[in-house]
Design a protein around this motif. Structure first.
Motif, PDB file in Angstrom:
ATOM      1  N   THR A 116    -112.960 -25.506  32.432  1.00  0.00           N
ATOM      2  CA  THR A 116    -113.565 -24.293  31.891  1.00  0.00           C
ATOM      3  C   THR A 116    -112.688 -23.673  30.809  1.00  0.00           C
ATOM      4  O   THR A 116    -113.179 -23.211  29.773  1.00  0.00           O
ATOM      5  CB  THR A 116    -113.811 -23.269  33.014  1.00  0.00           C
ATOM      6  OG1 THR A 116    -114.608 -23.871  34.029  1.00  0.00           O
ATOM      7  CG2 THR A 116    -114.532 -22.043  32.486  1.00  0.00           C
ATOM      8  N   LEU A 120    -113.732 -22.859  26.960  1.00  0.00           N
ATOM      9  CA  LEU A 120    -113.697 -21.488  26.447  1.00  0.00           C
ATOM     10  C   LEU A 120    -112.790 -21.350  25.229  1.00  0.00           C
ATOM     11  O   LEU A 120    -112.931 -20.398  24.451  1.00  0.00           O
ATOM     12  CB  LEU A 120    -113.233 -20.523  27.548  1.00  0.00           C
ATOM     13  CG  LEU A 120    -114.217 -20.274  28.694  1.00  0.00           C
ATOM     14  CD1 LEU A 120    -113.586 -19.380  29.746  1.00  0.00           C
ATOM     15  CD2 LEU A 120    -115.513 -19.652  28.175  1.00  0.00           C
ATOM     16  N   SER A 123    -114.937 -22.637  19.808  1.00  0.00           N
ATOM     17  CA  SER A 123    -116.001 -21.761  19.319  1.00  0.00           C
ATOM     18  C   SER A 123    -117.322 -22.125  19.991  1.00  0.00           C
ATOM     19  O   SER A 123    -117.705 -23.299  20.054  1.00  0.00           O
ATOM     20  CB  SER A 123    -116.144 -21.923  17.800  1.00  0.00           C
ATOM     21  OG  SER A 123    -117.215 -21.147  17.315  1.00  0.00           O
ATOM     22  N   GLN A 126    -118.080 -20.204  25.233  1.00  0.00           N
ATOM     23  CA  GLN A 126    -118.586 -19.260  26.227  1.00  0.00           C
ATOM     24  C   GLN A 126    -120.055 -19.542  26.539  1.00  0.00           C
ATOM     25  O   GLN A 126    -120.466 -19.560  27.705  1.00  0.00           O
ATOM     26  CB  GLN A 126    -118.416 -17.833  25.716  1.00  0.00           C
ATOM     27  CG  GLN A 126    -118.597 -16.760  26.784  1.00  0.00           C
ATOM     28  CD  GLN A 126    -118.207 -15.384  26.265  1.00  0.00           C
ATOM     29  OE1 GLN A 126    -117.974 -15.199  25.079  1.00  0.00           O
ATOM     30  NE2 GLN A 126    -118.120 -14.422  27.161  1.00  0.00           N
ATOM     31  N   VAL A 129    -120.255 -22.920  28.520  1.00  0.00           N
ATOM     32  CA  VAL A 129    -119.892 -22.777  29.933  1.00  0.00           C
ATOM     33  C   VAL A 129    -121.028 -22.106  30.704  1.00  0.00           C
ATOM     34  O   VAL A 129    -121.372 -22.522  31.823  1.00  0.00           O
ATOM     35  CB  VAL A 129    -118.586 -21.976  30.087  1.00  0.00           C
ATOM     36  CG1 VAL A 129    -118.324 -21.624  31.557  1.00  0.00           C
ATOM     37  CG2 VAL A 129    -117.409 -22.767  29.526  1.00  0.00           C
ATOM     38  N   ALA A 130    -121.617 -21.079  30.107  1.00  0.00           N
ATOM     39  CA  ALA A 130    -122.735 -20.411  30.767  1.00  0.00           C
ATOM     40  C   ALA A 130    -123.906 -21.364  30.953  1.00  0.00           C
ATOM     41  O   ALA A 130    -124.557 -21.380  32.013  1.00  0.00           O
ATOM     42  CB  ALA A 130    -123.173 -19.193  29.953  1.00  0.00           C
ATOM     43  N   ALA A 195    -117.934 -17.465  32.320  1.00  0.00           N
ATOM     44  CA  ALA A 195    -118.325 -17.370  30.919  1.00  0.00           C
ATOM     45  C   ALA A 195    -118.546 -15.918  30.513  1.00  0.00           C
ATOM     46  O   ALA A 195    -118.116 -15.486  29.429  1.00  0.00           O
ATOM     47  CB  ALA A 195    -119.592 -18.187  30.673  1.00  0.00           C
ATOM     48  N   ALA A 196    -119.206 -15.148  31.371  1.00  0.00           N
ATOM     49  CA  ALA A 196    -119.513 -13.753  31.045  1.00  0.00           C
ATOM     50  C   ALA A 196    -118.247 -12.917  30.904  1.00  0.00           C
ATOM     51  O   ALA A 196    -118.155 -12.036  30.043  1.00  0.00           O
ATOM     52  CB  ALA A 196    -120.422 -13.161  32.108  1.00  0.00           C
ATOM     53  N   SER A 197    -117.255 -13.187  31.748  1.00  0.00           N
ATOM     54  CA  SER A 197    -116.006 -12.411  31.712  1.00  0.00           C
ATOM     55  C   SER A 197    -114.934 -13.073  30.859  1.00  0.00           C
ATOM     56  O   SER A 197    -113.836 -12.537  30.715  1.00  0.00           O
ATOM     57  CB  SER A 197    -115.464 -12.233  33.138  1.00  0.00           C
ATOM     58  OG  SER A 197    -115.171 -13.495  33.722  1.00  0.00           O
ATOM     59  N   PHE A 198    -115.252 -14.268  30.316  1.00  0.00           N
ATOM     60  CA  PHE A 198    -114.293 -15.031  29.505  1.00  0.00           C
ATOM     61  C   PHE A 198    -113.013 -15.284  30.295  1.00  0.00           C
ATOM     62  O   PHE A 198    -111.912 -15.240  29.774  1.00  0.00           O
ATOM     63  CB  PHE A 198    -113.965 -14.299  28.199  1.00  0.00           C
ATOM     64  CG  PHE A 198    -113.678 -15.236  27.060  1.00  0.00           C
ATOM     65  CD1 PHE A 198    -114.694 -15.909  26.422  1.00  0.00           C
ATOM     66  CD2 PHE A 198    -112.378 -15.454  26.625  1.00  0.00           C
ATOM     67  CE1 PHE A 198    -114.435 -16.784  25.380  1.00  0.00           C
ATOM     68  CE2 PHE A 198    -112.101 -16.323  25.576  1.00  0.00           C
ATOM     69  CZ  PHE A 198    -113.139 -16.984  24.956  1.00  0.00           C
ATOM     70  N   ASN A 199    -113.166 -15.591  31.581  1.00  0.00           N
ATOM     71  CA  ASN A 199    -112.023 -15.792  32.465  1.00  0.00           C
ATOM     72  C   ASN A 199    -112.192 -17.102  33.227  1.00  0.00           C
ATOM     73  O   ASN A 199    -112.940 -17.171  34.203  1.00  0.00           O
ATOM     74  CB  ASN A 199    -111.911 -14.628  33.452  1.00  0.00           C
ATOM     75  CG  ASN A 199    -110.692 -14.759  34.364  1.00  0.00           C
ATOM     76  OD1 ASN A 199    -109.886 -15.678  34.212  1.00  0.00           O
ATOM     77  ND2 ASN A 199    -110.570 -13.849  35.312  1.00  0.00           N
ATOM     78  N   PRO A 200    -111.519 -18.189  32.799  1.00  0.00           N
ATOM     79  CA  PRO A 200    -111.676 -19.485  33.467  1.00  0.00           C
ATOM     80  C   PRO A 200    -111.197 -19.472  34.912  1.00  0.00           C
ATOM     81  O   PRO A 200    -111.563 -20.352  35.693  1.00  0.00           O
ATOM     82  CB  PRO A 200    -110.826 -20.432  32.605  1.00  0.00           C
ATOM     83  CG  PRO A 200    -109.843 -19.542  31.914  1.00  0.00           C
ATOM     84  CD  PRO A 200    -110.565 -18.254  31.682  1.00  0.00           C
TER      85      PRO A 200
END
Length: 249
Positions: A116, A120, A123, A126, A129-130, A195-200
């Motif tokens: 992930t 992320l 480009s 995100q 991943v979603a 993906a929503a929080s940009f936190n793998p």
């Protein structure tokens, strides 16, 4: 048979987590460690690796030599066989690496987070991943529907089964597929959240998905139900090994 052993071990480890005594990962790596800890475990692991190699080759053979389907379903069926062949081949590779001592320290959670994070970093990663998370969840829903509709029964030699045996096997299949589908849905939800929080770090593998299930309002009871479902799927896999139709139709 090999797939059944794998799910029985993972399910039993998840049951231990539900009761608060699970120190090992409830995924394929954790299952391998549980086997390796016993005398003769390495020999059993080689047999399991051979079993998954057989599963992969069988699915690849279906991809290459699948029967023509007048209804136009041949291509989707071959693609599904190809995907399963790759999956079983990867599991076989994980087992061989573990036996040889080159892959025993990696867990499904670590792999999921690393994968992930790499996505992320690019480009559009995100969104990708979603999309993968939604796809994984959709696969989970599909697996659950597959079980509820008893589609798995079309591949069984039901004529060779007694009426009580047929009912038991179908019940095991329904419960097992629902449990597998639930795990996929949870894993997909964590990918979407990552993906929503940009936190793998929020991405989870099989073990993490099961442990996070215990943190829901229903707590360990929900995890226990899912864990028992995975054990049931392992038992169903053994039934499928006995009655699966593998000859060309």
């Amino acid at each position: 048979m090999a797939r059944g052993v794998n799910y029985l071990l993972i399910g039993s480890l998840a049951v231990q987590i539900a009761f608060g005594s699970g120190g090992k990962q409830a995924d394929t790596t954790g299952a391998l460690r549980a086997v390796a800890d016993h005398p003769g475990g390495i020999a059993v692991l080689w047999l399991l690796a051979a079993g998954f190699a057989g599963l992969a080759l069988w699915r690849f053979a279906e991809t290459a030599y699948g029967q023509a389907d007048p209804a136009g379903r041949a291509a989707p069926k071959r693609l599904a066989s190809l995907a399963l062949g790759v999956l079983y081949g990867c599991i076989c590779g994980i087992m061989v690496n573990f036996i040889l001592g080159t892959g025993g320290s990696t867990t499904s959670n670590t792999e999921s987070r690393s994968f992930t994070a790499r996505l992320l970093a690019h480009s559009g990663g995100q969104v990708l991943v979603a999309a993968i998370g939604v796809a994984v969840a959709a696969v989970g829903v599909g697996i659950g529907i597959y079980g509820l509709r008893r589609q798995f029964a079309t591949y069984l030699r039901k004529a060779q089964m007694s009426a009580p045996a047929r009912k038991v096997v179908e019940g095991l299949g329904i419960a097992g597929y629902l449990a597998r589908g639930a795990v996929f849905c949870v894993a997909g939800a964590f990918l979407v959240d990552a993906a929503a929080s940009f936190n793998p770090q929020k991405a989870q593998g099989l073990d993490g998905s099961l442990r996070k299930t215990a943190a829901t309002p229903l707590g360990p009871w929900l995890l226990l139900i899912v864990a028992l479902g995975l054990v049931i799927f392992g038992l169903y896999s053994w039934c499928e090994a006995r009655w699966r139709e593998v000859e060309p139709s």
